[in-house]
Write a protein that holds these residues in place. Structure first.
Motif: not given
Length: 294
Positions: A195-213
């Motif tokens: 899922i990391t690719k899809w989070i990254h593609l749709n919300w860029a760094d903001y999305g992947i950082k929010r996901f991890f946090n």
């Protein structure tokens, strides 16, 4: 179930994938043989508890162990052949379909690619889906007291936590939905697979950082985050026909190879280790899987 989890919650933004998961749960449950021995009444259980309290610790421990063994013996997984539910229909079970959430995410707004995320040997959409739904129609409305959903907190409250009632699927934008205070430090394990690719593609760094946090906030102390990061080399191919995704790719600064550093140094995970590679038959899914400990 092998590890006897109290609750498994599966979340995806695509309601079609949620429906696939529900159908597969119905299908797997239909392969189980249940012991015909009836469950004890509440009165009998209360009497047993009173007796157990009067017994010595050693005898009490033996009774508990015997009880656990009996409960395990009541379920025989993969007992029936796959042909049974596919030909005569599946055994109906109580499901929470989250219909109100599914209406929000219609087929025109799908973000995740079903073909890449789901790679089942059985065609769930056709044979399995039809079989599962054939006998499961309207079952969701029966015995509703056994399953309660708090839509505000997305918590599942179930009187029966044994399989398959301890597995719950819902359609939601998990990355961007608000964090509720009661949910913090409440999960033992959180998995992020393909899922990391899809989070990254749709919300860029903001999305992947929010996901991890968010994962970190929801995990208990010593909780485990299981992550299967997707390589950056596969991003462009999925974004070539989407202007928003192309823009997001150009703005990405946190690349997958730097996830480890970010999760440890910034988010706060104690350590990580390589669990191994995925055993999927498709080479595209044979990716490294990592464990992070809070």
């Amino acid at each position: 179930m092998l590890f006897e989890p109290k609750l498994i919650e599966g979340v995806d933004i695509d309601p079609h994938l949620i429906k696939k998961a529900q159908n597969y749960l119905i299908f797997r449950n239909s392969l189980i043989k249940y012991n015909e021995k009836e469950k004890e009444s509440k009165e009998q259980e209360e009497k047993k508890k009173e007796i157990e309290e009067d017994l010595k610790e050693k005898k009490n421990e033996q009774i508990k162990n015997n009880k656990v063994e009996k409960e395990k013996d009541n379920l025989f997984f993969d007992y029936y052949p796959i042909s049974c539910p596919l030909t005569i229909g599946s055994i109906p079970i109580l499901l929470n379909n989250q219909q109100d959430l599914q209406k929000i995410f219609n087929s025109n707004n799908k973000i995740y690619n079903e073909t890449e995320i789901s790679n089942n040997k059985i065609d769930i959409d056709k044979d399995l889906g039809e079989s599962a739904l054939k006998n499961n129609t309207n079952v969701e409305n029966k015995n509703s007291n056994n399953l309660k959903i708090d839509k505000n907190s997305s918590n599942l409250l179930s009187d029966n936590i044994s399989f398959p009632n301890n597995i719950y699927f819902r359609a939601s934008d998990w990355v961007n939905e608000p964090i509720i205070e009661d949910q913090k430090n409440s999960y033992d394990i959180i998995m992020g697979l393909s899922i990391t690719k899809w989070i990254h593609l749709n919300w860029a760094d903001y999305g992947i950082k929010r996901f991890f946090n968010k994962v970190y906030e929801l995990l208990n102390d010593n909780g485990i985050f299981i992550l299967e990061p997707q390589p950056f080399s596969g991003y462009s191919r999925k974004a070539k026909n989407n202007k928003k995704m192309q823009t997001n790719i150009n703005n990405i600064q946190l690349y997958p190879e730097n996830f480890h550093q970010y999760l440890i140094e910034t988010v706060g995970f104690k350590n990580y280790e390589l669990l191994g590679k995925g055993s999927n038959q498709s080479k595209g899914f044979q990716r490294n899987i990592y464990i992070y400990r809070k």
